[in-house]
Design a protein around this motif. Structure first.
Motif, short mmCIF file in Angstrom:
data_model
loop_
_atom_site.label_atom_id
_atom_site.label_comp_id
_atom_site.label_asym_id
_atom_site.label_seq_id
_atom_site.Cartn_x
_atom_site.Cartn_y
_atom_site.Cartn_z
N GLY A 47 15.50 3.10 -11.14
CA GLY A 47 15.61 3.67 -9.81
C GLY A 47 17.05 3.60 -9.35
O GLY A 47 17.66 2.53 -9.41
N VAL A 48 17.58 4.72 -8.88
CA VAL A 48 18.97 4.78 -8.44
C VAL A 48 19.06 4.67 -6.92
O VAL A 48 19.84 3.86 -6.40
CB VAL A 48 19.63 6.09 -8.91
CG1 VAL A 48 21.05 6.20 -8.37
CG2 VAL A 48 19.62 6.17 -10.44
N SER A 49 18.26 5.47 -6.23
CA SER A 49 18.35 5.49 -4.77
C SER A 49 17.10 6.13 -4.18
O SER A 49 16.42 6.92 -4.84
CB SER A 49 19.59 6.28 -4.34
OG SER A 49 19.75 6.26 -2.94
N CYS A 50 16.82 5.78 -2.94
CA CYS A 50 15.69 6.37 -2.22
C CYS A 50 16.09 6.58 -0.77
O CYS A 50 16.81 5.74 -0.20
CB CYS A 50 14.48 5.46 -2.31
SG CYS A 50 12.93 6.20 -1.70
N PHE A 60 19.44 1.47 -2.57
CA PHE A 60 20.26 1.71 -3.75
C PHE A 60 20.06 0.61 -4.77
O PHE A 60 19.87 -0.56 -4.43
CB PHE A 60 21.74 1.78 -3.38
CG PHE A 60 22.09 2.92 -2.47
CD1 PHE A 60 22.10 2.76 -1.10
CD2 PHE A 60 22.39 4.16 -3.00
CE1 PHE A 60 22.40 3.81 -0.26
CE2 PHE A 60 22.70 5.23 -2.18
CZ PHE A 60 22.69 5.06 -0.79
N ALA A 61 20.14 0.99 -6.04
CA ALA A 61 20.22 -0.01 -7.09
C ALA A 61 21.55 -0.74 -6.96
O ALA A 61 22.56 -0.16 -6.56
CB ALA A 61 20.13 0.67 -8.46
N GLY A 62 21.53 -2.01 -7.33
CA GLY A 62 22.75 -2.79 -7.23
C GLY A 62 23.90 -2.22 -8.04
O GLY A 62 25.07 -2.34 -7.66
N GLY A 66 27.67 1.14 -3.13
CA GLY A 66 29.09 1.27 -2.82
C GLY A 66 29.76 2.44 -3.50
O GLY A 66 30.86 2.84 -3.12
N ARG A 67 29.13 2.99 -4.51
CA ARG A 67 29.70 4.15 -5.23
C ARG A 67 28.88 5.42 -5.00
O ARG A 67 29.43 6.52 -4.97
CB ARG A 67 29.76 3.86 -6.73
CG ARG A 67 30.59 2.66 -7.10
CD ARG A 67 30.77 2.55 -8.60
NE ARG A 67 29.50 2.32 -9.30
CZ ARG A 67 29.03 3.13 -10.24
NH1 ARG A 67 29.68 4.21 -10.60
NH2 ARG A 67 27.86 2.84 -10.85
N PHE A 68 27.59 5.28 -4.86
CA PHE A 68 26.70 6.43 -4.68
C PHE A 68 26.22 6.48 -3.23
O PHE A 68 26.06 5.44 -2.58
CB PHE A 68 25.48 6.32 -5.59
CG PHE A 68 25.75 6.51 -7.06
CD1 PHE A 68 27.04 6.50 -7.59
CD2 PHE A 68 24.69 6.71 -7.94
CE1 PHE A 68 27.28 6.67 -8.94
CE2 PHE A 68 24.90 6.88 -9.30
CZ PHE A 68 26.21 6.85 -9.79
N SER A 69 25.95 7.67 -2.76
CA SER A 69 25.31 7.84 -1.47
C SER A 69 24.21 8.89 -1.59
O SER A 69 24.26 9.75 -2.48
CB SER A 69 26.32 8.23 -0.39
OG SER A 69 26.91 9.49 -0.69
N ILE A 70 23.24 8.81 -0.71
CA ILE A 70 22.12 9.74 -0.73
C ILE A 70 21.97 10.35 0.65
O ILE A 70 22.19 9.68 1.66
CB ILE A 70 20.82 9.04 -1.19
CG1 ILE A 70 19.70 10.04 -1.45
CG2 ILE A 70 20.40 7.96 -0.19
CD1 ILE A 70 18.48 9.42 -2.14
N SER A 71 21.61 11.61 0.69
CA SER A 71 21.39 12.28 1.96
C SER A 71 20.33 13.36 1.76
O SER A 71 19.98 13.70 0.63
CB SER A 71 22.69 12.89 2.50
OG SER A 71 23.21 13.85 1.59
N ARG A 72 19.84 13.87 2.86
CA ARG A 72 18.84 14.92 2.78
C ARG A 72 19.03 15.91 3.90
O ARG A 72 19.51 15.56 4.98
CB ARG A 72 17.43 14.34 2.81
CG ARG A 72 17.06 13.62 4.09
CD ARG A 72 15.71 12.90 3.94
NE ARG A 72 14.59 13.83 3.79
CZ ARG A 72 13.41 13.50 3.27
NH1 ARG A 72 13.20 12.27 2.84
NH2 ARG A 72 12.43 14.39 3.20
N ASN A 84 30.36 8.71 -6.81
CA ASN A 84 31.80 8.53 -6.87
C ASN A 84 32.14 7.39 -7.83
O ASN A 84 31.29 6.57 -8.16
CB ASN A 84 32.36 8.20 -5.48
CG ASN A 84 32.13 9.33 -4.51
OD1 ASN A 84 32.38 10.49 -4.81
ND2 ASN A 84 31.66 8.99 -3.30
N ASP A 85 33.40 7.37 -8.26
CA ASP A 85 33.88 6.32 -9.17
C ASP A 85 32.90 6.15 -10.35
O ASP A 85 32.46 5.05 -10.67
CB ASP A 85 34.03 5.00 -8.41
CG ASP A 85 34.73 3.93 -9.23
OD1 ASP A 85 34.52 2.73 -8.96
OD2 ASP A 85 35.47 4.29 -10.16
#
Length: 123
Positions: A47-50, A60-62, A66-72, A84-85
């Motif tokens: 799982g990456v993000s929800c 977020f997965a640990g 800090g590098r990934f963001s999620i939006s809808r 990112n990164d």
């Protein structure tokens, strides 16, 4: 019929960025939590993000915090994953998924899945 269609994957150098999109149809999007999972060859699905129905709560997965963001965007029935990164260890097939809520068990699975989009990060 529920359909989740991902796009935005590709090849990127380490340190680069990608934005994944997933457009949903056939479900009540505003009443559905959306998530991203990934699976690398020979590894278990992760799982990456929800993101919650309202978009207020995000998980977020640990390994990506800090590098990934999620939006809808509920008007477009689309969920996004901004990455990112990026690191070589982020290389995987990324899957969009739908579930009723996120909650503490968000990374355990989902009710509906997309076909996946490949992300490859070169070192």
């Amino acid at each position: 019929q529920v359909q989740l269609v991902e796009s935005g994957g590709g090849l990127v150098q380490a340190g680069g960025s990608l934005r994944l999109s997933c457009t949903a149809s056939g479900l009540d999007f505003v009443r559905t939590a959306m998530a991203w999972f990934r699976q690398a060859p020979g590894k278990e699905r992760e799982g990456v993000s929800c993101i919650s129905r309202s978009g207020v709560d995000r998980y977020f997965a640990g390994s990506v915090k800090g590098r990934f963001s999620i939006s809808r965007d509920n008007a477009k029935t689309t969920v996004y994953l901004n990455m990112n990164d990026l690191k070589p260890e982020d290389t995987a097939m990324y899957y969009c998924a739908a579930r009723s809520i996120c909650g503490d068990s968000w990374s355990n699975g989902a009710d509906y899945w997309g076909q996946g989009t490949q992300v490859t990060v070169s070192s």
